[in-house]
Every structure is written in C-alpha cells, then in structure tokens.
Design a protein around this motif. Structure first.
Motif, PDB file in Angstrom:
ATOM      1  N   GLU A   1     110.314 -32.921 -49.625  1.00 41.51           N
ATOM      2  CA  GLU A   1     110.791 -31.801 -48.397  1.00 41.51           C
ATOM      3  C   GLU A   1     109.899 -31.187 -48.407  1.00 41.51           C
ATOM      4  O   GLU A   1     110.146 -30.306 -46.729  1.00 41.51           O
ATOM      5  CB  GLU A   1     111.644 -30.967 -49.780  1.00 41.51           C
TER       6      GLU A   1
ATOM      7  N   ARG B   1     118.299 -29.927 -38.296  1.00 42.48           N
ATOM      8  CA  ARG B   1     117.474 -29.477 -37.413  1.00 42.48           C
ATOM      9  C   ARG B   1     117.602 -30.201 -36.507  1.00 42.48           C
ATOM     10  O   ARG B   1     117.312 -30.110 -34.761  1.00 42.48           O
ATOM     11  CB  ARG B   1     116.219 -30.986 -37.388  1.00 42.48           C
TER      12      ARG B   1
ATOM     13  N   ARG C   1     115.630 -22.778 -47.439  1.00 45.00           N
ATOM     14  CA  ARG C   1     114.949 -23.636 -46.856  1.00 45.00           C
ATOM     15  C   ARG C   1     114.164 -24.900 -46.412  1.00 45.00           C
ATOM     16  O   ARG C   1     114.826 -25.387 -44.598  1.00 45.00           O
ATOM     17  CB  ARG C   1     113.591 -22.791 -46.344  1.00 45.00           C
ATOM     18  N   ASN C   2     114.630 -25.738 -47.382  1.00 45.95           N
ATOM     19  CA  ASN C   2     114.514 -27.045 -47.206  1.00 45.95           C
ATOM     20  C   ASN C   2     115.963 -27.741 -46.705  1.00 45.95           C
ATOM     21  O   ASN C   2     115.645 -28.797 -45.376  1.00 45.95           O
ATOM     22  CB  ASN C   2     113.935 -27.761 -48.697  1.00 45.95           C
TER      23      ASN C   2
ATOM     24  N   VAL D   1     108.628 -32.930 -44.232  1.00 46.54           N
ATOM     25  CA  VAL D   1     109.233 -32.775 -44.032  1.00 46.54           C
ATOM     26  C   VAL D   1     109.447 -30.956 -43.161  1.00 46.54           C
ATOM     27  O   VAL D   1     109.114 -31.350 -41.910  1.00 46.54           O
ATOM     28  CB  VAL D   1     111.143 -32.724 -44.345  1.00 46.54           C
ATOM     29  N   ALA D   2     108.925 -30.146 -44.332  1.00 40.13           N
ATOM     30  CA  ALA D   2     108.961 -28.689 -43.623  1.00 40.13           C
ATOM     31  C   ALA D   2     107.941 -28.745 -42.762  1.00 40.13           C
ATOM     32  O   ALA D   2     107.400 -28.025 -41.686  1.00 40.13           O
ATOM     33  CB  ALA D   2     108.843 -28.058 -44.554  1.00 40.13           C
TER      34      ALA D   2
ATOM     35  N   MET E   1     114.016 -21.364 -51.426  1.00 37.18           N
ATOM     36  CA  MET E   1     113.630 -22.902 -51.090  1.00 37.18           C
ATOM     37  C   MET E   1     114.194 -23.823 -50.828  1.00 37.18           C
ATOM     38  O   MET E   1     113.823 -24.517 -49.755  1.00 37.18           O
ATOM     39  CB  MET E   1     111.799 -22.885 -52.010  1.00 37.18           C
TER      40      MET E   1
ATOM     41  N   LEU F   1     118.763 -32.185 -52.801  1.00 39.59           N
ATOM     42  CA  LEU F   1     117.388 -31.846 -51.874  1.00 39.59           C
ATOM     43  C   LEU F   1     116.927 -31.675 -53.521  1.00 39.59           C
ATOM     44  O   LEU F   1     117.882 -30.937 -54.323  1.00 39.59           O
ATOM     45  CB  LEU F   1     116.810 -31.187 -51.314  1.00 39.59           C
ATOM     46  N   HIS F   2     115.626 -31.516 -54.087  1.00 37.49           N
ATOM     47  CA  HIS F   2     114.437 -31.329 -54.589  1.00 37.49           C
ATOM     48  C   HIS F   2     113.859 -29.568 -54.206  1.00 37.49           C
ATOM     49  O   HIS F   2     113.598 -29.585 -53.206  1.00 37.49           O
ATOM     50  CB  HIS F   2     113.502 -31.631 -54.946  1.00 37.49           C
TER      51      HIS F   2
ATOM     52  N   ARG G   1     117.903 -26.106 -44.747  1.00 35.13           N
ATOM     53  CA  ARG G   1     117.594 -25.756 -43.075  1.00 35.13           C
ATOM     54  C   ARG G   1     116.846 -27.484 -42.106  1.00 35.13           C
ATOM     55  O   ARG G   1     117.107 -27.400 -41.458  1.00 35.13           O
ATOM     56  CB  ARG G   1     116.901 -24.566 -42.929  1.00 35.13           C
ATOM     57  N   ASP G   2     115.544 -27.824 -43.194  1.00 34.06           N
ATOM     58  CA  ASP G   2     114.006 -28.450 -42.252  1.00 34.06           C
ATOM     59  C   ASP G   2     115.298 -29.656 -42.307  1.00 34.06           C
ATOM     60  O   ASP G   2     115.235 -31.063 -41.459  1.00 34.06           O
ATOM     61  CB  ASP G   2     113.074 -28.334 -42.688  1.00 34.06           C
ATOM     62  N   LEU G   3     115.943 -30.377 -43.603  1.00 28.97           N
ATOM     63  CA  LEU G   3     116.607 -31.562 -43.532  1.00 28.97           C
ATOM     64  C   LEU G   3     117.713 -31.778 -42.999  1.00 28.97           C
ATOM     65  O   LEU G   3     118.175 -33.106 -42.847  1.00 28.97           O
ATOM     66  CB  LEU G   3     116.415 -31.847 -45.207  1.00 28.97           C
TER      67      LEU G   3
ATOM     68  N   ARG H   1     105.116 -17.542 -53.800  1.00 32.62           N
ATOM     69  CA  ARG H   1     105.105 -18.557 -55.237  1.00 32.62           C
ATOM     70  C   ARG H   1     103.761 -18.699 -55.713  1.00 32.62           C
ATOM     71  O   ARG H   1     104.128 -18.586 -56.807  1.00 32.62           O
ATOM     72  CB  ARG H   1     106.286 -19.594 -54.696  1.00 32.62           C
TER      73      ARG H   1
ATOM     74  N   TYR I   1     110.034 -18.423 -37.868  1.00 36.19           N
ATOM     75  CA  TYR I   1     110.439 -19.159 -39.804  1.00 36.19           C
ATOM     76  C   TYR I   1     109.520 -20.272 -40.149  1.00 36.19           C
ATOM     77  O   TYR I   1     109.127 -19.850 -40.716  1.00 36.19           O
ATOM     78  CB  TYR I   1     111.382 -20.331 -38.722  1.00 36.19           C
TER      79      TYR I   1
ATOM     80  N   ASN J   1     107.991 -30.554 -39.351  1.00 32.50           N
ATOM     81  CA  ASN J   1     108.479 -29.557 -38.575  1.00 32.50           C
ATOM     82  C   ASN J   1     108.265 -28.331 -37.531  1.00 32.50           C
ATOM     83  O   ASN J   1     108.445 -28.159 -36.377  1.00 32.50           O
ATOM     84  CB  ASN J   1     110.300 -28.407 -39.084  1.00 32.50           C
TER      85      ASN J   1
END
Lengths: 98, 233
Positions: free
Chosen positions: B29, A48, A40-41, B32-33, A37, A30-31, A43-45, B132, B121, B36
């Motif tokens: 990315e 889930r 965390r990305n 999707v976050a 971050m 992922l990027h 975790r989401d990708l 950031r 979360y 979610n």
C-alpha cells in the motif's frame, strides 16, 4: 514487499461511489494500521484513475458474511418463485423511465 | 530561466528518489502511495522544465553542476523515517510556495494552482506518518527523531530567494516553521536544533553545488537515455 509489519496490520474493505453512481460499491480490500491511513491507501489504490468521489473503509472483521455452506438454505428457495419478479405487469403507455 | 530550473529540478530529483522505493517499500500500500507522489512530482517537473527548454535534454543530458535543485531533495531515501522527514520538510515548503505562486500572475501561476492540490496531499501523507512514527513505538520515535535531525541542516536553503519567484521568502519561512512545529508537537517530537546548513555548503544546490549521493543518483537516472539517445517505446 510484504514484510513482517504487514501481517500485523488489519484488513479493510473499500467502497467507492463513482462520479455518477448513487451508491458506494465494493472495490476491494487493503491493509492499513488504522482507519485514517486506510482511507488514504484506498484513495491511492482505488481512485487514482478518477473512479470515485467518495470513499468508505470498513474493518473486514466488522463484516458478517453468509457462509458458503449455507448457500442452499439461504438462496435456493427464491429460485422457483418467478411471481416475485415484476415481469407479469403490462406497462401502461405513457409511463417512461421505468 | 532560473526559477523554472530550480523548481523543476526540485520536483524531478525528489520524484526519482521516491521512485527508488518501487519494489522496496515496507508494504504494498505504501509503495503505491510513494509512487503516486513521485508521479505527481514528475508531472510538475515536465511542465516546469519545458518552460526552461527541452525537458528530456534538461533531465538527461545536464551534468551535476548544472542542476539547480535544493540539496534536501537529493538526499538518499535512508530508512522509512528519513523518507518521511524529507517529505515533511519539502512538501510543507512546496505547498506554501505554490500557494504563493498561484496567487500571483507570474509564469508559474497556472501550474502552481493545479499542483498545490497534489502537494497538499503529499504534505498530509507526510504528516500522517510523522504522527504515527513519532507517537508509535520507542524505535519508531527514535528513528523519526534521528531522521529529522539528520535532514535539518538542509532546510535553511529552502528559503533562499529564487530569482524569478515573486515570493515573500521570510514570511514563507515563518509559516513553514510554525506548520512543521505544530506537526512535530502533535507527534511528541520537537523541532531539531542546530545549524540550518553546513559550512561546506557555501554554494548550495541552487548554485549547482551538490552533495556526494547526487552523482550516483544522476548516473542511474541518466544512464538509459545517454546509452540509447532518442530511443522510444
């Protein structure tokens, strides 16, 4: 969706350890702008649907990979050495979980 | 049931707003976050609205004035900084509120105990981005600053007592202020100044008074169900 900003973000490789697994296995990439971050990305990708209980992210740039051009010298010599596989032993009775 | 509607509508409306990012987020990315987070909130909304009546009827067949969400959650997504500022203000509040509700033995305790982990979360996601953007480039800093200022006046309403919630509201407000201040300080930003609610917002969202962007959002959210009542997949 992949705007200009995305190009500037480094690529990360994601490793997930499953609920019953002992080792982290590669799940994908992922990027993300930084490691926090990326985690965390990831975790989401990749978790889930409850796939994992632990995550690693590694900058893709930090991985040194074997080259497809060197495939033959790297891996070919192992192909004709069946004696390296533990298939010539008879397992004694009473040995379980092997 | 006033409280179930208030909390359920907060979750439903914010869920819809976040869902609007689908196909438009700056990077895959992040899309999707946000989706979610939207789905977490939709799950909470279903439980809460079911405590108040039929979830579909409540979500799709009520008029604007019957919604009891705070005005903060109905504010448009704006730029990414606006979405993050809205998330920071709201998820910090929602986490503190659910922590309180989970400690009690009221009708919301089981949901709050489960949802508080989701919301923690959401709050972390908002904090990470606030840090950031605030501490990023000159432009990201300015955009975050502008977003925090623009939404500040909608934050006063969060701490008006909701009938049916056994919560110490002034303590909740104090905890919220100190948490938000701490994040903004780390991000090189400061707490906005100025009134916490507009003079025009005398009735406020909890009483069914909503801001102009809410009507169009509701029309879009309810259109399919109203056009095809009872339709199923």
């Amino acid at each position: 969706m992949s705007g200009e900003g995305n190009g500037a973000w480094p690529l990360w490789e994601v490793f997930v350890r499953g609920r019953r697994g002992l080792a982290h296995t590669h799940a994908g990439s992922l990027h993300a702008p930084d490691a926090e971050m990326a985690l965390r990305n990831a975790r989401d990708l990749y978790t889930r649907r409850s796939e994992g209980v632990s995550l690693w992210v590694v900058p893709s740039a930090s991985i040194t990979a074997s080259s497809p051009d060197e495939k033959d010298p790297f891996f070919e010599p192992a192909a004709d050495k069946p004696y390296r596989h533990p298939t010539f032993y008879e397992i004694p009775e009473g040995v379980r979980h092997l | 049931m006033t409280a179930a509607l208030a909390l359920g509508d907060d979750a439903l409306v914010l869920s819809h707003r976040l869902g609007e990012w689908a196909g438009h987020a700056p990077v895959l990315e992040e899309e999707v976050a946000l989706a979610n987070i939207a789905l977490d909130l939709l799950g909470q909304a279903r439980v809460l609205l079911s405590l108040a009546g039929d979830e579909d009827e409540l979500a799709y067949l009520r008029e604007e004035r019957a919604f009891r969400n705070v005005q903060l959650v109905e504010q448009p997504n704006g730029d990414f900084a606006h979405t993050i500022a809205r998330q920071l203000y709201f998820s910090t509040y929602q986490e503190l509120l659910y922590e309180e509700l989970a400690r009690g033995d009221g009708p919301f305790a089981p949901l709050a105990a489960k949802a508080v982990k989701e919301v923690a979360y959401h709050r972390d996601h908002a904090e990470q981005w606030t840090l950031r953007l605030g501490d990023g480039t000159e432009e990201s800093h300015q955009r975050m600053r502008r977003a925090l200022d623009a939404l500040w006046r909608f934050t006063g309403e969060l701490f008006e007592p909701v009938e049916g919630c056994e919560v110490e509201w002034s303590a909740l407000h104090g905890a919220w202020l100190s948490r938000v201040t701490a994040v903004l300080t780390r991000a090189g930003l400061s707490l906005p100044e100025g009134p916490r609610r507009g003079a025009w917002a005398a009735g406020a969202g909890r009483q069914g008074i909503h801001t102009e962007p809410f009507g169009p959002m509701l029309a879009q959210m309810q259109h399919l169900h109203r056009s095809h009542p009872g339709a199923a997949w």
